[in-house]
Design an enzyme around this catalytic site. Structure first.
Site, mmCIF file in Angstrom:
data_model
loop_
_atom_site.group_PDB
_atom_site.id
_atom_site.type_symbol
_atom_site.label_atom_id
_atom_site.label_comp_id
_atom_site.label_asym_id
_atom_site.label_seq_id
_atom_site.Cartn_x
_atom_site.Cartn_y
_atom_site.Cartn_z
ATOM 1 N N TYR A 197 0.828 -1.212 0.000
ATOM 2 C CA TYR A 197 0.000 0.000 0.000
ATOM 3 C C TYR A 197 0.861 1.260 0.000
ATOM 4 O O TYR A 197 0.475 2.290 -0.538
ATOM 5 C CB TYR A 197 -0.960 -0.029 1.188
ATOM 6 N N LYS A 254 -3.375 8.354 2.850
ATOM 7 C CA LYS A 254 -4.589 8.168 3.644
ATOM 8 C C LYS A 254 -4.396 8.686 5.068
ATOM 9 O O LYS A 254 -5.354 9.198 5.674
ATOM 10 C CB LYS A 254 -4.984 6.688 3.659
#
Length: 258
Positions: A158, A165
């Site tokens: 990720y 995020k």
């Protein structure tokens, strides 16, 4: 009862029928909201046609191009909203992007350009759109964005999107603190892994989904419509006392230890 009748809702980030933004738009429409949709323009107009055909059943009263990397286009979008709607009650932010090369391998290999691009589109755009919507939310409103567990935990591959995020979730808190006096609420939904156009760029996404199905308390992952239901709740008067929060809609995966 959840009722969004008479509310003007702008939904960003619909790319196809697998988009979480599409699930949210459907549930807002079902609750009675007047829907406006933005799409990412391209030279050949393929995205415009694809999204326009998809959202036709929702009868959107606004359908506008909006590239958040173009300040003039963002301004034009909200100028049109002001002219056509006069005000906005709901803003749905479903925008995230990172280069595919930066979503595999080691985080230390992230390029400078890739880092800046991911943070600009995935995090800064929330502040940009919230700032543009703020003058049109004179009667208060609700802003909802999408995040993921990778913003608070290290998720394989990720990488830079996790950092983006994390910045997005922090932005939610700062915007909630700033806009609360205007009765504008800002929240995020942390959805479990779903097969979307965006998630397909993450290395090992299918393994992540299968892992959630095995480990999560509900023994499954979630659907776009389930995330849409949560978004509709956060946009409604039923959530009038909730702001600055991250709501996990992930079949309970976030609570597990192993």
């Amino acid at each position: 009862m959840l009722d969004l009748t008479g509310k003007n809702a702008l939904v960003t980030g619909i790319a196809n029928n697998r988009s979480i933004a599409w699930g949210i738009a459907q549930q807002l429409h079902k609750a009675g909201a007047n829907i406006g949709v933005t799409y990412l323009p391209d030279e050949k107009g393929k995205m415009e046609k694809k999204v326009k055909d998809l959202v036709e059943p929702l009868s959107p009263s606004l359908f506008l191009p909006c590239n958040v990397q173009d300040d003039e286009q963002v301004k034009s979008t909200f100028d049109t909203i002001k002219d056509k709607w006069g005000s906005i009650d709901i803003l749905i932010h479903c925008l995230a992007f990172a280069k595919k090369d930066d979503l595999t391998g080691g985080f230390s290999e992230t390029s400078r350009e890739g880092f800046s691009l991911a943070l600009e589109i995935s995090a800064y755009s929330l502040a940009l759109l919230a700032g543009a919507a703020k003058p049109l939310m004179s009667e208060g409103g609700s802003i909802v964005t999408l995040t993921y567990l990778g913003g608070v935990r290290a998720i394989p591959n990720y990488n830079v999107m996790g950092v983006a995020k994390a910045a997005l979730e922090s932005s939610v808190r700062y915007l909630a603190a700033e806009l609360g006096e205007q009765n504008i609420r800002v929240n995020a939904i942390s959805a479990g892994p779903i097969r979307t156009l965006a998630s397909s760029a993450v290395g090992g996404i299918l393994d992540m989904i299968h892992h959630v199905e095995q480990v999560a308390p509900l023994k499954r992952t979630v659907t776009q419509l389930e995330v849409g239901n949560a978004a509709a709740f956060l946009c409604s008067d039923l959530a009038s006392g909730i702001t600055g929060q991250v709501l996990y809609v992930d079949a309970g995966y976030e609570i597990t230890g192993m």
